[in-house]
Design a protein around this motif. Structure first.
Motif, PDB file in Angstrom:
ATOM      1  N   GLY A 142      32.217 -18.192  41.000  1.00 15.35           N
ATOM      2  CA  GLY A 142      32.999 -17.165  40.979  1.00 15.35           C
ATOM      3  C   GLY A 142      32.978 -16.555  42.078  1.00 15.35           C
ATOM      4  N   VAL A 143      32.286 -15.840  42.772  1.00 15.20           N
ATOM      5  CA  VAL A 143      32.243 -14.941  43.990  1.00 15.20           C
ATOM      6  C   VAL A 143      32.519 -16.360  44.854  1.00 15.20           C
ATOM      7  N   LEU A 144      32.862 -17.452  45.490  1.00 15.07           N
ATOM      8  CA  LEU A 144      33.315 -18.302  46.301  1.00 15.07           C
ATOM      9  C   LEU A 144      34.737 -18.461  46.011  1.00 15.07           C
ATOM     10  N   CYS A 145      35.296 -18.698  44.816  1.00 14.96           N
ATOM     11  CA  CYS A 145      36.224 -18.522  44.175  1.00 14.96           C
ATOM     12  C   CYS A 145      37.061 -17.440  45.000  1.00 14.96           C
ATOM     13  N   LEU A 146      36.736 -16.011  44.672  1.00  9.03           N
ATOM     14  CA  LEU A 146      36.960 -15.003  44.600  1.00  9.03           C
ATOM     15  C   LEU A 146      37.505 -14.213  46.719  1.00  9.03           C
ATOM     16  N   LYS A 147      36.037 -15.177  47.695  1.00  7.33           N
ATOM     17  CA  LYS A 147      36.288 -14.690  48.478  1.00  7.33           C
ATOM     18  C   LYS A 147      37.449 -15.404  48.975  1.00  7.33           C
ATOM     19  N   SER A 148      37.879 -16.788  48.557  1.00  6.17           N
ATOM     20  CA  SER A 148      39.350 -17.353  49.208  1.00  6.17           C
ATOM     21  C   SER A 148      40.058 -17.007  48.043  1.00  6.17           C
ATOM     22  N   ILE A 153      38.599 -20.219  36.224  1.00  7.08           N
ATOM     23  CA  ILE A 153      38.574 -20.699  35.260  1.00  7.08           C
ATOM     24  C   ILE A 153      36.745 -21.385  35.390  1.00  7.08           C
ATOM     25  N   LEU A 154      35.927 -20.594  34.061  1.00  6.22           N
ATOM     26  CA  LEU A 154      34.558 -21.237  34.529  1.00  6.22           C
ATOM     27  C   LEU A 154      34.488 -21.673  33.277  1.00  6.22           C
ATOM     28  N   ARG A 155      33.784 -22.507  33.007  1.00  7.06           N
ATOM     29  CA  ARG A 155      33.081 -23.412  32.091  1.00  7.06           C
ATOM     30  C   ARG A 155      32.147 -23.955  31.727  1.00  7.06           C
ATOM     31  N   GLY A 156      31.354 -23.683  31.265  1.00  7.25           N
ATOM     32  CA  GLY A 156      29.407 -23.699  31.796  1.00  7.25           C
ATOM     33  C   GLY A 156      29.190 -24.813  30.078  1.00  7.25           C
ATOM     34  N   GLY A 157      28.321 -25.581  30.738  1.00 10.38           N
ATOM     35  CA  GLY A 157      27.371 -26.090  29.032  1.00 10.38           C
ATOM     36  C   GLY A 157      27.536 -25.359  28.222  1.00 10.38           C
ATOM     37  N   SER A 158      27.377 -25.596  26.972  1.00 14.96           N
ATOM     38  CA  SER A 158      27.461 -24.562  25.964  1.00 14.96           C
ATOM     39  C   SER A 158      26.160 -24.246  25.556  1.00 14.96           C
ATOM     40  N   GLU A 159      25.381 -24.981  26.432  1.00 11.92           N
ATOM     41  CA  GLU A 159      23.626 -24.240  25.930  1.00 11.92           C
ATOM     42  C   GLU A 159      23.655 -23.017  26.788  1.00 11.92           C
ATOM     43  N   ALA A 166      26.988 -13.240  29.697  1.00 16.78           N
ATOM     44  CA  ALA A 166      26.453 -11.780  30.415  1.00 16.78           C
ATOM     45  C   ALA A 166      26.449 -11.781  31.939  1.00 16.78           C
ATOM     46  N   ILE A 167      26.339 -13.412  32.851  1.00 12.85           N
ATOM     47  CA  ILE A 167      26.644 -13.185  33.857  1.00 12.85           C
ATOM     48  C   ILE A 167      27.803 -12.578  34.367  1.00 12.85           C
ATOM     49  N   HIS A 168      29.034 -13.324  33.174  1.00 14.73           N
ATOM     50  CA  HIS A 168      30.322 -13.112  34.134  1.00 14.73           C
ATOM     51  C   HIS A 168      30.735 -11.529  33.297  1.00 14.73           C
ATOM     52  N   ALA A 169      29.816 -10.817  32.202  1.00 12.63           N
ATOM     53  CA  ALA A 169      30.566  -9.872  32.538  1.00 12.63           C
ATOM     54  C   ALA A 169      29.942  -8.572  34.130  1.00 12.63           C
ATOM     55  N   CYS A 170      29.103  -9.080  34.647  1.00 12.24           N
ATOM     56  CA  CYS A 170      28.269  -8.672  35.659  1.00 12.24           C
ATOM     57  C   CYS A 170      29.687  -8.688  36.903  1.00 12.24           C
ATOM     58  N   LEU A 171      30.518  -9.743  36.719  1.00  9.54           N
ATOM     59  CA  LEU A 171      31.074 -10.262  37.380  1.00  9.54           C
ATOM     60  C   LEU A 171      32.717  -9.647  37.653  1.00  9.54           C
ATOM     61  N   VAL A 172      33.156  -9.304  35.674  1.00 12.84           N
ATOM     62  CA  VAL A 172      34.057  -8.973  35.692  1.00 12.84           C
ATOM     63  C   VAL A 172      34.070  -7.047  35.918  1.00 12.84           C
ATOM     64  N   GLU A 173      32.452  -6.837  35.638  1.00 19.18           N
ATOM     65  CA  GLU A 173      32.752  -5.329  36.170  1.00 19.18           C
ATOM     66  C   GLU A 173      32.508  -5.160  37.610  1.00 19.18           C
ATOM     67  N   GLY A 174      32.294  -5.920  38.313  1.00 17.58           N
ATOM     68  CA  GLY A 174      32.442  -5.721  40.117  1.00 17.58           C
ATOM     69  C   GLY A 174      34.886  -6.078  40.428  1.00 17.58           C
ATOM     70  N   LEU A 175      34.882  -6.521  39.671  1.00 14.46           N
ATOM     71  CA  LEU A 175      36.460  -7.117  39.728  1.00 14.46           C
ATOM     72  C   LEU A 175      37.153  -5.743  39.308  1.00 14.46           C
ATOM     73  N   ARG A 176      36.467  -4.842  37.981  1.00 12.55           N
ATOM     74  CA  ARG A 176      37.605  -3.404  38.204  1.00 12.55           C
ATOM     75  C   ARG A 176      36.589  -2.328  38.657  1.00 12.55           C
ATOM     76  N   GLU A 177      35.813  -2.277  39.261  1.00 13.73           N
ATOM     77  CA  GLU A 177      35.752  -1.074  40.390  1.00 13.73           C
ATOM     78  C   GLU A 177      36.299  -1.789  40.919  1.00 13.73           C
ATOM     79  N   ALA A 178      36.429  -3.138  41.683  1.00 17.62           N
ATOM     80  CA  ALA A 178      37.886  -2.857  42.759  1.00 17.62           C
ATOM     81  C   ALA A 178      38.880  -2.973  42.094  1.00 17.62           C
ATOM     82  N   ARG A 179      39.196  -2.944  41.024  1.00 23.98           N
ATOM     83  CA  ARG A 179      40.387  -2.706  41.080  1.00 23.98           C
ATOM     84  C   ARG A 179      41.152  -4.387  41.292  1.00 23.98           C
ATOM     85  N   ILE A 185      38.289 -14.228  37.504  1.00 23.18           N
ATOM     86  CA  ILE A 185      37.312 -14.775  36.785  1.00 23.18           C
ATOM     87  C   ILE A 185      37.267 -14.414  35.633  1.00 23.18           C
ATOM     88  N   THR A 186      37.667 -16.205  34.932  1.00 25.93           N
ATOM     89  CA  THR A 186      38.128 -15.875  33.653  1.00 25.93           C
ATOM     90  C   THR A 186      36.403 -17.313  33.398  1.00 25.93           C
TER      91      THR A 186
END
Lengths: 426, 426
Positions: A142-148, A153-159, A166-179, A185-186
């Motif tokens: 997520g962050v490497l794509c953001l930097k570039s 769009i992230l699709r992880g294993g269902s397990e 939970a991790i994605h929520a943190c990334l979204v928080e960062g996006l939101r803070e930086a407007r 990052i979906t």
């Protein structure tokens, strides 16, 4: 975010996600380095301060996987610890520090008619990352794509679904803070496996490139089905060729490190090739050192001749990525014989030569058609971090667009900016 | 070379061709610039000295096509003349003069552990070029692939079969004189259309990239069916945006040249966008100049308001590559309005702004996501020759690997050469 259950929703849901990602990519492509770094700082903070929530979500994933009979290796990849969460946050900070490739002018020249042409890096657009059990890929990719400047769009294993959420929520928080747009990052908000098929279809131009992160079967499926470009990492059937003119101590160090430092990484050596002139003085001590280090050696009759503990190699051994403390070994006729063997059996990933002869080394580096060729260094350096890229989203074994470690720069394309003062073409 | 008749032979024949091309690619990738240039010199000589044979073969192709009811435009593309044959030989000499991209070190850096890493250009491998009626593509594509160290498999339209065979014989003569493998430039020796399908399949790893050269239907088929990367050239729905701060005389020159120099080339402008503030002083004289130059103008109501000869544009006009002396025209609200229009309707090929305001120009060049963006210059500069590439195999409208004019450099990949003195990874 709530998980979507009914499969009938899926094409609509995925279409909406792709459209939002495309829109986000447009703003992200124009975002300043400072704004992206602000988001990255906030993401690292959010990961640290939400470590408890991430670990709790992960514990549920692990419990389910264990109940479902997952192997120990699978559970290890899935499991997060406080240390692993901190490493994830550190990884975000590493990406924050790397140079922003977007907007970098890589070439500039003037035409006889006075026009100036610049070649400048631009993001690729929307990247889809399909990964398996390791939830940290969610943050890393997520962050490497953001930097570039790319939406992802992230699709992880269902397990690993809850951990990723939970991790994605943190990334979204960062996006939101930086407007920055949250759709930059979906995370695909469903466990429905049909989502993978939709991503592989390219979503009618919604996806620009697909990055599979996982085992051979995932990569093979992506390669076979994808209707858009793929940064695929196939096998790493890597070789160390020890020339007759090698320094024995260096050869020992390089061979042992190439195989045994971490036998399971893609940069690990799988085959040792030794020049016929060095059977007694080089091959024999190398084989002994490998076996003493706990490595199984499978060799041809020449190699079996130097040590009775060497097992007999089958034809398939020369094409095998063991991912384990096993190495195949063969005697070849000089550098040319080594190149021929690698040409026939290698996977064009990473190959090394150990020699004190610079001409032989130059020939090997020139003629071996692999993404990474090394002289007197371990194959385990096949890694974006070791190359100084700061981070990598994977290692590409194709030759198209990216090759070798895929860092921020390889996640960009370019455009030409032409500056004129009224030029027309005769 | 004899044409193969029985389709049952075809998969075997094509498999053999691909295997020979792969083998040739291996030697070609290691050939020196001098040796490749020697072949190019000999090819140019052979084309000139065999002009009569080429023209005779072409006359038979043209006679057959005419008897088959080919259109005048088709016959024009198919027909060779003494002048066109000479231009073909000149084109070979141009490629001889361009820099050899193979082996060029594009980056070099040292790691803290003392290892030096170099990024060096290498050929892609085997290129398949699928083209239609123009037999000169045979020479143009063949020599550009040779210069960039790639083997090429050429598959021309069946109507140009004899012409291509005659040209190909000259290329082979050049390879032979320079002692390069003849399979470095292969012409599919059959008119059987199933050969195209086999090439698109990738021939089990035998083909590294496909370049379609021809009309929309060919490119669309290649894009839909290819199982390997494609340098595809889709449409050139190109725009010229004339800002309110434009110099009128420059705008006239750039707009007229962009549309009317050669209305049929892919770099031709298809849509004129004019800032609302310039309706009277800029749009009106531009429309008059276009109409006086013989161009049909299709506009929105604002544009119709400035000249009664402007026809009404339909919605589809904004997405149309006319390939003819027709232009659509629309009034937009400033640079932002132009960028929005281009984002919605453009094909990400080539777009230009005419303005005296450097900030507006910078915004346009930054935000318009096209392969080529120009400030105060004609869109007809969208051409490898005009960029100084010497020659191009086409213009890529994708963002992956190549973008814009595809010259020798874009026909290469790269590898990393790592020079150590015994480094192992901790």
């Amino acid at each position: 975010m709530k998980a979507i259950g009914a499969p009938a929703d899926l094409p609509v849901l995925m279409g909406d996600l792709a459209a939002q990602a495309r829109e986000a990519a447009r703003s992200l492509g124009l975002a300043s380095t400072a704004q992206k770094n602000e988001a990255l700082d906030a993401m690292a903070r959010a990961i640290r301060s939400n470590a408890a929530a991430i670990l709790q979500a992960n514990a549920q994933d692990v419990a389910d996987a264990r109940a479902g009979g997952a192997t120990a290796a699978f559970l290890d990849r899935l499991t997060l610890t406080q240390a692993r969460v901190e490493a994830m946050a550190d990884g975000v900070k590493v990406v924050r520090e790397i140079d922003d490739p977007v907007g970098r002018v890589t070439e500039r020249w003037q035409r006889p008619n006075g026009m100036t042409i610049e070649r400048v890096r631009v993001p690729l657009g929307v990247v889809a990352v399909i990964f398996e059990s390791r939830p940290n890929v969610c943050a890393d990719a997520g962050v490497l794509c953001l930097k570039s400047g790319n939406a992802v769009i992230l699709r992880g294993g269902s397990e690993s679904f809850r951990s990723c959420r939970a991790i994605h929520a943190c990334l979204v928080e960062g996006l939101r803070e930086a407007r920055l747009p949250e759709a930059a990052i979906t995370l695909v908000p469903t466990r429905d496996r049909a989502a993978v098929g939709l991503l592989l279809s390219g979503m009618n131009g919604g996806i620009d490139v697909i990055v599979p992160r996982g085992g051979k079967s995932l990569v093979a499926r992506v390669e076979a089905e994808a209707r858009v470009p793929v940064f695929a990492h196939l096998e790493g059937v890597n070789h160390v060729y020890v020339d007759g003119a090698a320094d024995l101590a260096m050869a020992k160090a390089v061979v042992l490190n190439s195989k045994m430092r971490r036998p399971g990484v893609c940069g690990a050596a799988e085959t040792l090739l030794v020049d016929r002139s060095g059977v007694r003085d080089i091959l024999k001590p190398l084989v002994e050192a490998l076996i003493e280090a706990g490595c199984e050696v499978r060799g041809d009759s020449d190699v079996q001749g130097v040590d009775p503990r060497v097992r007999s190699a089958a034809d398939s051994d020369w094409n095998t990525e063991y991912g384990d403390a096993i190495i195949s070994a063969r005697v070849v006729d000089g550098c040319g014989g080594a190149i021929d063997h690698i040409q026939r059996h290698g996977s064009r990933h990473t190959d090394a030569i150990v020699t004190e002869d610079p001409e032989t080394a130059a020939r090997f580096l020139n003629e071996v058609d692999s993404a990474i060729v090394l002289h007197n260094a371990s194959t385990q350096f096949a890694d974006g971090g070791e190359f100084g890229f700061g981070a990598e989203i994977g290692i590409a074994t194709g030759k198209f667009h990216a090759r070798g470690p895929v860092g921020a720069e390889q996640l960009t394309s370019f455009k030409y900016r032409v500056h004129g003062d009224g030029q027309v073409r005769p």
